[in-house]
Design an enzyme around this catalytic site. Structure first.
Site, PDB file in Angstrom:
ATOM      1  N   VAL A  48     -26.239  37.115  30.132  1.00 21.79           N
ATOM      2  CA  VAL A  48     -27.087  37.056  28.953  1.00 21.79           C
ATOM      3  C   VAL A  48     -28.561  36.965  29.357  1.00 21.79           C
ATOM      4  O   VAL A  48     -29.431  37.544  28.701  1.00 21.79           O
ATOM      5  CB  VAL A  48     -26.704  35.855  28.054  1.00 21.79           C
ATOM      6  CG1 VAL A  48     -27.641  35.733  26.861  1.00 21.79           C
ATOM      7  CG2 VAL A  48     -25.265  35.986  27.587  1.00 21.79           C
ATOM      8  N   CYS A  49     -28.839  36.273  30.444  1.00 21.00           N
ATOM      9  CA  CYS A  49     -30.225  36.013  30.851  1.00 21.00           C
ATOM     10  C   CYS A  49     -31.082  37.277  30.979  1.00 21.00           C
ATOM     11  O   CYS A  49     -32.198  37.313  30.457  1.00 21.00           O
ATOM     12  CB  CYS A  49     -30.258  35.205  32.144  1.00 21.00           C
ATOM     13  SG  CYS A  49     -29.481  33.581  31.980  1.00 21.00           S
ATOM     14  N   PRO A  50     -30.597  38.340  31.645  1.00 22.85           N
ATOM     15  CA  PRO A  50     -31.464  39.516  31.735  1.00 22.85           C
ATOM     16  C   PRO A  50     -31.737  40.163  30.382  1.00 22.85           C
ATOM     17  O   PRO A  50     -32.821  40.712  30.166  1.00 22.85           O
ATOM     18  CB  PRO A  50     -30.714  40.463  32.672  1.00 22.85           C
ATOM     19  CG  PRO A  50     -29.309  39.998  32.699  1.00 22.85           C
ATOM     20  CD  PRO A  50     -29.359  38.524  32.417  1.00 22.85           C
ATOM     21  N   ILE A  53     -34.625  38.042  28.943  1.00 21.28           N
ATOM     22  CA  ILE A  53     -35.876  38.203  29.685  1.00 21.28           C
ATOM     23  C   ILE A  53     -36.464  39.586  29.445  1.00 21.28           C
ATOM     24  O   ILE A  53     -37.680  39.726  29.235  1.00 21.28           O
ATOM     25  CB  ILE A  53     -35.655  37.896  31.180  1.00 21.28           C
ATOM     26  CG1 ILE A  53     -35.382  36.396  31.336  1.00 21.28           C
ATOM     27  CG2 ILE A  53     -36.861  38.330  32.013  1.00 21.28           C
ATOM     28  CD1 ILE A  53     -34.905  35.973  32.686  1.00 21.28           C
TER      29      ILE A  53
END
Length: 194
Positions: A48-50, A53
């Site tokens: 999920v993080c990318p 970001i």
């Protein structure tokens, strides 16, 4: 672990960040005079993080238009941030043209100060903190790891606080720029239109 307090000075942070492929020492005081959005996320090279970001990165011009800076923070090292920022997006990275600042919080000081550290795992919850130009914490959203955030909501929150600060009126639920606000000295004017 406790969260920082709204309407109080935002907890200080400092460390090495990756910005456009270079290492840079940053601290909260560097952002005085601007709105700052501090975006904690669990870990580099994940799932999920990318998506978050890259969404914040794509919206940097919108944040700049409203006088806001975005800093993303995880407990990864600056070297891991650099490697991730240089890895192509098709391979799970953030490259090749990441402009967003990635702060390394290896000693967990920022994550602890903002109350988002999961000590057993050594990673941060997803926390978004809105710091006004005077360094006061105005809003925060903290949630569990598997669900990403809305960049548009982050922009809306800043615009709403800017409107309130400038005009003194308050913003109702779901307020968007250009919509009616509430004059607290004459609230019926707003409610009569509903």
């Amino acid at each position: 672990m406790s969260l920082p307090q709204i309407q109080k000075p935002a907890p200080d942070f400092a460390g090495t960040a990756v910005k456009e492929g270079s290492f840079e020492e940053i601290k909260l005081a560097d952002y005085k005079g601007k709105w700052t959005v501090l975006v904690f996320y669990p870990m580099d090279f994940t799932f999920v993080c990318p998506t978050e970001i890259l969404a914040f990165n794509a919206a940097l011009p919108k944040f700049a238009e409203i006088g806001a800076e975005v800093i993303c923070v995880s407990t990864d090292s600056e070297f891991t941030h650099l490697a991730w920022s240089q890895t192509h997006r098709k391979e799970g990275g953030l490259g090749p043209d990441l402009k967003l600042t990635l702060l390394a919080d290896r000693n967990h000081a920022a994550s602890k100060a903002y109350g988002v550290l999961l000590p057993e795992e050594g990673v941060s919850l997803r926390g978004t903190f809105f710091i006004d130009p005077q360094g006061t914490l105005r809003a925060m959203h903290v949630h569990d790891l598997p669900v990403g955030r809305s960049v548009e909501e982050s922009i809306r929150i800043i615009k709403a606080f800017q409107f309130v600060d400038e005009h003194g009126e308050v913003c109702p639920a779901g307020w968007e720029e250009g919509k009616d606000t509430i004059d607290t000295s004459n609230k019926l004017k707003y409610f009569e239109k509903q």
